[in-house]
Motif scaffolding. Structure first.
Motif, PDB file in Angstrom:
ATOM      1  N   ARG A 434     -41.224  29.890 -54.182  1.00  0.00           N
ATOM      2  CA  ARG A 434     -40.826  29.635 -55.574  1.00  0.00           C
ATOM      3  C   ARG A 434     -40.454  30.934 -56.281  1.00  0.00           C
ATOM      4  NH1 ARG A 434     -43.737  29.714 -60.317  1.00  0.00           N
ATOM      5  NH2 ARG A 434     -42.919  28.406 -62.012  1.00  0.00           N
ATOM      6  N   GLN A 435     -41.179  32.026 -55.992  1.00  0.00           N
ATOM      7  CA  GLN A 435     -40.888  33.296 -56.629  1.00  0.00           C
ATOM      8  C   GLN A 435     -39.510  33.795 -56.239  1.00  0.00           C
ATOM      9  OE1 GLN A 435     -42.806  34.795 -58.961  1.00  0.00           O
ATOM     10  NE2 GLN A 435     -41.050  36.173 -59.204  1.00  0.00           N
ATOM     11  N   GLN A 436     -39.156  33.584 -54.988  1.00  0.00           N
ATOM     12  CA  GLN A 436     -37.828  33.989 -54.543  1.00  0.00           C
ATOM     13  C   GLN A 436     -36.744  33.210 -55.284  1.00  0.00           C
ATOM     14  OE1 GLN A 436     -37.966  33.352 -50.321  1.00  0.00           O
ATOM     15  NE2 GLN A 436     -39.180  35.200 -49.896  1.00  0.00           N
ATOM     16  N   MET A 437     -36.996  31.914 -55.477  1.00  0.00           N
ATOM     17  CA  MET A 437     -36.031  31.106 -56.223  1.00  0.00           C
ATOM     18  C   MET A 437     -35.944  31.559 -57.679  1.00  0.00           C
ATOM     19  SD  MET A 437     -36.925  27.334 -54.705  1.00  0.00           S
ATOM     20  CE  MET A 437     -35.726  26.572 -55.778  1.00  0.00           C
ATOM     21  N   LEU A 438     -37.088  31.934 -58.253  1.00  0.00           N
ATOM     22  CA  LEU A 438     -37.079  32.392 -59.642  1.00  0.00           C
ATOM     23  C   LEU A 438     -36.286  33.689 -59.786  1.00  0.00           C
ATOM     24  CD1 LEU A 438     -40.776  31.683 -60.766  1.00  0.00           C
ATOM     25  CD2 LEU A 438     -38.711  30.450 -61.425  1.00  0.00           C
ATOM     26  N   ASP A 439     -36.426  34.583 -58.786  1.00  0.00           N
ATOM     27  CA  ASP A 439     -35.655  35.837 -58.839  1.00  0.00           C
ATOM     28  C   ASP A 439     -34.158  35.549 -58.807  1.00  0.00           C
ATOM     29  OD1 ASP A 439     -38.006  37.213 -58.923  1.00  0.00           O
ATOM     30  OD2 ASP A 439     -38.066  37.640 -56.764  1.00  0.00           O
ATOM     31  N   ALA A 440     -33.789  34.536 -57.981  1.00  0.00           N
ATOM     32  CA  ALA A 440     -32.369  34.199 -57.900  1.00  0.00           C
ATOM     33  C   ALA A 440     -31.868  33.586 -59.200  1.00  0.00           C
ATOM     34  CB  ALA A 440     -32.137  33.242 -56.735  1.00  0.00           C
ATOM     35  N   ASP A 443     -30.983  36.155 -62.657  1.00  0.00           N
ATOM     36  CA  ASP A 443     -29.664  36.691 -62.982  1.00  0.00           C
ATOM     37  C   ASP A 443     -28.805  35.642 -63.686  1.00  0.00           C
ATOM     38  OD1 ASP A 443     -30.407  39.057 -61.848  1.00  0.00           O
ATOM     39  OD2 ASP A 443     -29.579  38.569 -59.871  1.00  0.00           O
ATOM     40  N   ALA A 444     -28.886  34.391 -63.168  1.00  0.00           N
ATOM     41  CA  ALA A 444     -28.098  33.327 -63.798  1.00  0.00           C
ATOM     42  C   ALA A 444     -28.567  33.077 -65.227  1.00  0.00           C
ATOM     43  CB  ALA A 444     -28.209  32.048 -62.966  1.00  0.00           C
ATOM     44  N   ARG A 445     -29.890  33.138 -65.444  1.00  0.00           N
ATOM     45  CA  ARG A 445     -30.415  32.918 -66.797  1.00  0.00           C
ATOM     46  C   ARG A 445     -29.967  34.021 -67.744  1.00  0.00           C
ATOM     47  NH1 ARG A 445     -36.727  32.152 -67.144  1.00  0.00           N
ATOM     48  NH2 ARG A 445     -36.104  30.446 -65.766  1.00  0.00           N
ATOM     49  N   HIS A 446     -29.963  35.273 -67.212  1.00  0.00           N
ATOM     50  CA  HIS A 446     -29.534  36.386 -68.056  1.00  0.00           C
ATOM     51  C   HIS A 446     -28.086  36.202 -68.500  1.00  0.00           C
ATOM     52  CE1 HIS A 446     -29.374  40.420 -69.666  1.00  0.00           C
ATOM     53  NE2 HIS A 446     -28.322  40.709 -68.898  1.00  0.00           N
ATOM     54  N   LEU A 447     -27.255  35.754 -67.550  1.00  0.00           N
ATOM     55  CA  LEU A 447     -25.853  35.505 -67.881  1.00  0.00           C
ATOM     56  C   LEU A 447     -25.731  34.375 -68.911  1.00  0.00           C
ATOM     57  CD1 LEU A 447     -22.846  36.039 -67.387  1.00  0.00           C
ATOM     58  CD2 LEU A 447     -22.970  34.431 -65.458  1.00  0.00           C
ATOM     59  N   ALA A 448     -26.530  33.300 -68.715  1.00  0.00           N
ATOM     60  CA  ALA A 448     -26.484  32.182 -69.660  1.00  0.00           C
ATOM     61  C   ALA A 448     -26.924  32.612 -71.056  1.00  0.00           C
ATOM     62  CB  ALA A 448     -27.366  31.040 -69.162  1.00  0.00           C
TER      63      ALA A 448
END
Length: 726
Positions: A434-440, A443-448
């Motif tokens: 889950r942590q790996q998915m959160l890291d991925a 970046d998308a959240r920062h862009l959003a």
């Protein structure tokens, strides 16, 4: 029916002259003796009116009772049937104006007016009673010659109206008192709690149905009997009599203060324990003892239910998936689940109940990778009496255990401990994934977030621009209203000097007034929309008859339509009233009908149809005028939007009227639609929901102009007249 009514009115005009008789005091003495001596009715009012007619030499006297939202009610008339219905209705309508005048109405208690009906003009003296709570309860109409209305008749009429109003108010007070007494009796009768009352002598004076159910006695059998003979057990009689005598003599309630447990004797001789709440009181100088009794049988059943719930709780703990252990305030184990034994390798966890929790810690601490650390954490949490959650501990076999601790608090007091444990070995692996998915996703959240920030900035700029536009429109509207009012006023003054104007000057004056009036309506539209946007236009909801409303709107527009050679008709079916603001709904239909007239050809036809489909009213305003281009129909209710063919034809308009219609209809929970065929006409449909279910109303007849039904000042108070389809 016209000829008999005319003859009746003619008789009214020619009958009666002033006669010699007693003075005004005689009339008033007669009115007081006949009316105020009756506590409940106005049965003597016709006789008082007859005396007033005879002595004053007038032709007729009618007593009205004005009522909000309803035609004035006729209380009495003398001579009976002397006033034709049409004339009677007009006089009654005049009395309603005084009723709505408020507390200041007493400054105009008597007024003289002329009333015309069916070509007949009569002089009427209208006398109003002094306001009661801001309302006029009686209006007296005297009909005769204008020369009859001297000071004596004026004062007498006002005094008689006040006497009648006094009797109406007195009857209303008696009815209110009776209603309150009935309510108190109904509350006692419907109370689920047993209510009994006895006088200072110990005799029963009240015994409600709940007391009958509790004791088995019937109310009619116990009233008037000593309570000691009915419900007091033999062993409590001496204490009962002593308390009763002490309270009557000294006012000391003794032990009978607040809820207490006592025994009562039922009709079958058995005793039952109840909770008594005594309430002694003094009514009219007499001591009354009131008691509220609650059967404690339900309490005993509650204890049984609690025991059952405890057993269920023990079962749930025993079969729970998490490992659960509960201890009391002395750290002795009271409950332990099977899963606890499975987690820590204990074959029979039930044998732990009653033992000390410390001994269990010592028994299982060798299973932990850090035995001393586990024992220390358990002891620290127990002494701190503070919740601890998600403490991860490693076992020697590689498993990871998550531990929670919760102190058990009851009414703010520490009553024990709750220990929870889960095997989270598999969850740890899933947590890593889950942590790996959160890291991925980071970046998308920062862009959003960056995109959202830009959108927020753009929205803020748009909001500021919109506020600036609204402020500009509001300021312009307010600044234009005063000079426009002056232009219209001075134009009217100039027109009054028409003898000194040339035809060309009169034509120029017409142009000034027409354009100033058009600009005045535009300002009104802007101010209305500004108030709607600010939420500063609340609705005054009352029951509204759609049939009457549409008929009144058509009647108001009929004269203007006739000047343009346009016929206008209305068809209204039967249906219930709607809850709406009469002025705002009239504003809606005034606008739609004015639109239909403006966009119709000369010698055209406008028709208004109102139908009820069982859930809502549909009101269609149809014309056979120029129509609207199909691609523009959906934009008509947008502000400042006008149909292209209307602009081409040079028809005046602001593009605001229909947007006001849309907002007002939606404020009533409805919606508005438009359909049109270019060159053949348009239909605007208003849908109003019915939220109540009153009796169905009568329908208006089809294809006939409705009569004028409103006073000009009421129409002016409804706000600006909205003109223009687009």
């Amino acid at each position: 029916m016209g000829a008999p009514r005319a003859r009746a009115d003619s008789d009214l005009v020619t009958r009666g002259t002033r006669q010699d008789g007693p003075a005004a005091t005689a009339i008033l003495d007669f009115a007081v003796a006949k009316i105020l001596c009756d506590d409940t009715t106005l049965g003597a009012l016709p006789a008082v009116l007859a005396q007033l007619v005879t002595i004053s030499g007038i032709r007729a006297a009618v007593a009205f009772q004005p009522s909000a939202g309803q035609p004035a009610a006729v209380l009495a008339m003398d001579p009976r049937g002397a006033v034709a219905p049409a004339l009677l209705a007009k006089i009654g309508a005049l009395t309603l104006l005084q009723r709505d005048a408020g507390p200041a109405a007493d400054t105009a208690a008597v007024q003289v007016t002329t009333v015309e009906s069916d070509g007949l003009t009569v002089s009427a003296l209208l006398a109003y009673s002094a306001p009661v709570d801001g309302r006029c309860l009686c209006a007296l109409a005297l009909i005769g010659d204008a020369a009859c209305w001297d000071d004596e008749i004026r004062a007498t009429a006002h005094a008689v109206a006040t006497i009648v109003a006094t009797q109406i108010r007195h009857a209303s007070d008696l009815a209110t008192l009776a209603e309150r007494q009935a309510l108190a009796e109904a509350l006692i009768a419907a109370s689920p709690t047993a209510i009994i009352a006895m006088d200072a002598g110990g005799r029963m004076v009240e015994f409600n149905p709940a007391a009958e159910t509790l004791s088995g006695y019937r109310r009619d059998d116990v009233l008037g009997r000593p309570m000691s003979e009915i419900m007091i057990p033999e062993h409590d009689l001496p204490r009962f009599h002593e308390h009763l005598q002490t309270y009557v003599a000294t006012g000391d309630p003794g032990e009978y203060i607040g809820p207490m447990r006592i025994s009562i004797r039922r009709v079958d001789g058995t005793e039952r324990t109840v909770e008594l709440t005594p309430v002694p009181m003094t009514i009219g100088g007499e001591v009354i003892f009131t008691g509220f009794l609650r059967d404690l049988t339900e309490s005993e059943r509650s204890h049984a239910a609690l025991a059952d719930q405890t057993e269920r709780l023990n079962f749930m703990i025993d079969t729970a998936i998490p490992a659960i252990m509960i201890t009391d305030e002395k750290s002795h184990i009271t409950n332990v689940s099977r899963s606890f034994g499975v987690l820590f390798g204990i074959e029979d966890p039930g044998q732990l109940v009653g033992s000390a929790a410390g001994s269990l810690v010592r028994r299982i601490q060798h299973l932990f990778a850090d035995p001393e650390g586990f024992a220390g954490l358990a002891d620290e949490a127990r002494r701190a009496e503070q919740p601890v959650s998600k403490v991860l501990l490693k076992l020697t076999d590689g498993r990871t255990i998550e531990n929670d601790y919760w102190p058990v608090m009851v009414d703010g007091r520490f009553r024990g401990d709750l220990w929870l444990a889960w095997d989270t070995s598999e969850r740890a692996a899933l947590e890593q994934q889950r942590q790996q998915m959160l890291d991925a996703e980071l970046d998308a959240r920062h862009l959003a977030e960056q995109v959202q920030q830009r959108l927020a900035e753009q929205n803020e700029r748009l909001r500021v621009l919109d506020e600036s536009r609204n402020q500009f429109l509001a300021i312009v509207s307010h600044e234009l209203r005063t000079p426009l009012t002056s232009i219209l006023s001075f134009s009217e003054l100039i027109r009054g000097e028409a003898d000194g104007l040339t035809p060309e000057g009169i034509r120029f004056l017409d142009i000034i007034e027409r354009n100033a009036d058009r600009l005045h309506r535009l300002v009104g539209d802007l101010l209305m929309l500004d108030r709607l946007d600010a939420g500063a236009l609340p609705l005054d909801l009352t029951p509204v008859s759609v049939a009457e409303l549409t008929g009144e709107a058509v009647g108001s527009a009929a004269a203007g339509a006739a000047k343009q050679g346009i016929t206008i008709g209305v068809t209204a079916g039967a249906g219930p009233v709607v809850q709406g603001d009469l002025r705002r709904l009239m504003q809606v239909f005034d606008n739609l009908i004015a639109n239909a007239i403006k966009f119709s050809h000369r010698n055209g036809h406008v028709h208004v149809t109102a139908t009820f489909d069982g859930a809502s009213w549909r009101i269609d305003v149809a014309d056979d005028g120029i129509g609207i281009p199909p691609e523009e129909v959906g934009q008509l209710f947008t502000r400042f939007v006008r149909a292209s063919n209307a602009r081409t034809a040079g028809l005046p308009g602001t593009g605001l009227g229909l947007s006001v219609v849309k907002v007002l209809v939606e404020m009533h929970g409805g919606h508005v639609e438009a359909t049109s065929t270019l060159g053949r006409g348009s239909i605007f449909s208003v849908y109003l929901p019915v939220t109540t279910d009153p009796p169905a109303q009568g329908s208006a007849s089809a294809d006939r102009p409705a009569p004028e039904a409103r006073a000009s000042e009421e129409r002016a108070s409804a706000g600006p007249s909205y003109q223009g389809r687009a």
